[in-house]
Design a protein around this motif. Sequence first.
Motif, short mmCIF file in Angstrom:
data_model
loop_
_atom_site.label_atom_id
_atom_site.label_comp_id
_atom_site.label_asym_id
_atom_site.label_seq_id
_atom_site.Cartn_x
_atom_site.Cartn_y
_atom_site.Cartn_z
N ALA A 564 0.82 -1.21 0.00
CA ALA A 564 0.00 0.00 0.00
C ALA A 564 0.85 1.26 0.00
O ALA A 564 0.43 2.31 -0.49
CB ALA A 564 -0.93 -0.01 1.22
N ILE A 565 2.06 1.16 0.54
CA ILE A 565 2.96 2.31 0.59
C ILE A 565 4.04 2.21 -0.49
O ILE A 565 4.32 3.18 -1.19
CB ILE A 565 3.61 2.42 1.99
CG1 ILE A 565 2.53 2.68 3.05
CG2 ILE A 565 4.65 3.54 2.02
CD1 ILE A 565 3.05 2.79 4.45
N LEU A 566 4.62 1.02 -0.64
CA LEU A 566 5.77 0.85 -1.53
C LEU A 566 5.44 1.15 -2.98
O LEU A 566 6.26 1.72 -3.71
CB LEU A 566 6.30 -0.58 -1.41
CG LEU A 566 7.53 -0.94 -2.23
CD1 LEU A 566 8.73 -0.10 -1.80
CD2 LEU A 566 7.85 -2.42 -2.09
N PHE A 669 11.30 -14.15 -0.59
CA PHE A 669 11.94 -13.00 0.04
C PHE A 669 12.83 -12.26 -0.95
O PHE A 669 12.89 -11.02 -0.94
CB PHE A 669 12.76 -13.45 1.25
CG PHE A 669 13.58 -12.34 1.85
CD1 PHE A 669 13.01 -11.40 2.68
CD2 PHE A 669 14.93 -12.21 1.55
CE1 PHE A 669 13.75 -10.36 3.21
CE2 PHE A 669 15.69 -11.17 2.08
CZ PHE A 669 15.09 -10.24 2.92
N GLY A 670 13.54 -13.01 -1.81
CA GLY A 670 14.40 -12.37 -2.80
C GLY A 670 13.61 -11.47 -3.73
O GLY A 670 14.05 -10.35 -4.06
N GLU A 675 11.89 -5.86 -4.98
CA GLU A 675 10.79 -4.91 -5.10
C GLU A 675 11.00 -3.73 -4.16
O GLU A 675 10.70 -2.57 -4.51
CB GLU A 675 9.47 -5.61 -4.78
CG GLU A 675 9.01 -6.57 -5.86
CD GLU A 675 7.67 -7.21 -5.55
OE1 GLU A 675 6.89 -7.42 -6.49
OE2 GLU A 675 7.41 -7.49 -4.37
N ILE A 676 11.48 -3.99 -2.96
CA ILE A 676 11.72 -2.91 -2.00
C ILE A 676 12.80 -1.97 -2.49
O ILE A 676 12.71 -0.75 -2.36
CB ILE A 676 12.08 -3.51 -0.63
CG1 ILE A 676 10.88 -4.23 -0.02
CG2 ILE A 676 12.57 -2.42 0.33
CD1 ILE A 676 11.19 -4.99 1.25
N VAL A 677 13.85 -2.52 -3.08
CA VAL A 677 14.95 -1.69 -3.60
C VAL A 677 14.49 -0.85 -4.78
O VAL A 677 14.82 0.33 -4.88
CB VAL A 677 16.14 -2.59 -4.00
CG1 VAL A 677 17.19 -1.77 -4.77
CG2 VAL A 677 16.78 -3.22 -2.78
N SER A 678 13.72 -1.46 -5.68
CA SER A 678 13.36 -0.79 -6.93
C SER A 678 12.08 0.02 -6.84
O SER A 678 11.85 0.93 -7.64
CB SER A 678 13.21 -1.83 -8.05
OG SER A 678 12.12 -2.70 -7.79
#
Length: 799
Positions: A564-566, A669-670, A675-678
Amino acid sequence: MHQKLVFYTFLLISCFEIRFASTTSDAITSTQFLKDPEELVSRNGNFKLGFFRPTNSTSRYLGIWYNNKPFNGQLEVVWVANRDSPIKDLTGMLKMSDDGNLQVLDAQNKIHWSSNISYKANSSVAQLLDTGNLVLLPDVGNTSIWQSFDHPTDSFLPQSTLVFNQSMPDDVPQSWRSINDPSRGQFRIVSLPRSLPECAIMEGDNLYYRSGPWNGYVFLGSSFPRSDVANAFSVVHGQDGTMEILYELVDPSIVQRFVLTYDGSLTQKHWSDSSKNWETVWQSFGSECDIYGKCGEFTMCNPVKAPICECLKGFVPKKVDEWSRGNWTNGCVRKTPLQCEVKGDKSDKFLLLRKIKVPDYAQRILASPDNCESKCLGDCSCLAYSYYPGIGCMLLNVSLIDMQQFSTDSVDLFVRLAYSDLQGEGSKRKVIIAVIAITSAAHIYLITFAGKRSRTISRETQFHDLPLFEFAKLATATNDFSVVNKLGEGGFGSVYKGVWDDGQQIAVKRLSRASGQGLQEFMNEVELISKLQHKNLVRLFGCCVEGEEKLLVYELLPNKSLDAILFDPELRKLLDWHKRFEIIQGICRGLLYLHRDSRLRIIHRDLKPSNILLDEELNPKISDFGMARIFGIKQDQANTQRIAGTYGYMSPEYAMEGRFSEKSDVFSFGVLLLEIVSGRRNNNFHDHESLNLLAYTWKLWNDKNILSLIDPTVFKPCYERQILNCIQVGLLCVQEFPTDRPNVSTLIFMLDVDDFENLPRPKEPGFTRSKVCSTSSEPQNGQEGYSENYVSMTAISGR
């Protein structure tokens, strides 16, 4: 006469108003100063700043203390400015100098203390905050240019950060000289120059107390209550040897602090509203065994034994006469030299010691639990090894010192001994292993048996470990499951926001009566998550089973799910890189608990952004255990005929063959990490035709253009190496074959390495040759979306 009376009356009122303002205001300016005995009071009245006199002393000091919370009738002082330069009378004042510095002066304008900054402002303001922090603000902007939190005396307050920097050795907590003398004492808190982050208390130049290494939750050499530490502290260990400890309480209504006492004990003090006094909750010194190296080298200190010191098995006192007189400082020496090069049955063996404080100078290396022992055995200088989640493999290559036997759970240590010193231990160890195996098998059987039996007995027995709520109570809490309170829905059913009568908010997950797939997932979640407790797992309060109604009641997390945030163009700005890395670490810790540290060994099978919920501080909590499965103690993988999960996050072996393991969660997790990085979603990646995020990342990696992957809203040059390290770890997690992927304990270590260039080189990820199909639960038409539910639903797709 009348005019004079009016004048003097006005003058008296004016003086009273000035006095009143100076004792209630929380700030001073370049035109207003604080004069002894005037005081500043923080906005909500938590703290006071002013001049005080210690008991049995004539000296005056400028300090900060708790307002209306005395200790045995005395001020509970948390910070002192002029601790080494007291004022001998009542002429002290705190004022702003012409160059914008705060200064403590006496009647002769002698400077007794200064903030000593080079920043010059025309109209600086000094303000006392409700955290107990005195901040100096410039004339422009709200960012402080100096704060007392950066220059502690003997106390460590919530919302503050201790920074240990070799270039600023004096800016650390240092004890008072005596109970009534705030000048610098003999004891100070420092960080140790070790490969693993550790704190210590020094007495002068001598090491007095050692915390043990930080494992991501606690310092392992401390007897501190684990839950309190995990909720209060976070540690950042810099590549340049710096270390930062952030002290942050979840509940701001709790009043507590840590203080380094004049006799060298780090003490946690808590204000009790019932007793109206300060109570000691914990202190670093519980016994003589807490004194560094009390028993010398190759010894064990046990506070419940008499004498407290004994040589390790295979060792004898170095100086027998001194040892017999109770002088243990010279420690013990080995009876039989190590064989080292000898192979076969007569090679060196390891003695298992349980619940031990890790000896000093432990070195962390990259090794799995299975080959940590062989790493030590292959190094002739290695004297012992240990493996602990959150740290990994630790080798001891110098004399074993500062060991202590704990009564609570701690570290297992394997001490290297010559074969002859361990004869007879082998059979004992086999018996122990056999007993553990039998006990584990019995435990697994009981869990399985209980799960089957629960389907045929009453619901009271089924849910005896979990609170049961009445359906009517949940209907009232959710306003009869009003659409207004609906948070989201999925294959399981719908999720609603609810409020108890006492104001506590909850999330109610209601099984849809029309759902043909939800009953198994409901029972699975009840059986699993009710047995799991961890700060990075969502908390289950209870359930409801009445007729056809089946509901789960969770804690309500205010910041929805990670996606919802990312994946929101505006909200993603709330997640700077520091916060994203904290989320990555939190998910890792939750997975490690599921895989290795919980009472059960759990494979989640549906790790994705919508199943990562965020609390008020944006800390991650893994949710949705409907797809999770219990593994046996020695089970490596399992098969299923029913593929359940979300494409794009499922590993190749699970999606194609139904095989799942810990490495399946690592693959998920990978994907999540990349996704978190990009800031991009794997399943909705439309920038490059026929490529998903994994393939795009792999292409950039091979083109040596990997910086293009990073979300521009978080990229800063100072974070570049850490972000590149995360990308490489992400690629290692999504490799096609499970054997190529790290386990979670190794993964945590990889995320914290100083040099990503020493990590293994990744191979091509799975699912890079064609675009991965998305489930119906994912956004369509090329639009990035997010799940609107606080407790998300599992999307289920057949192969």
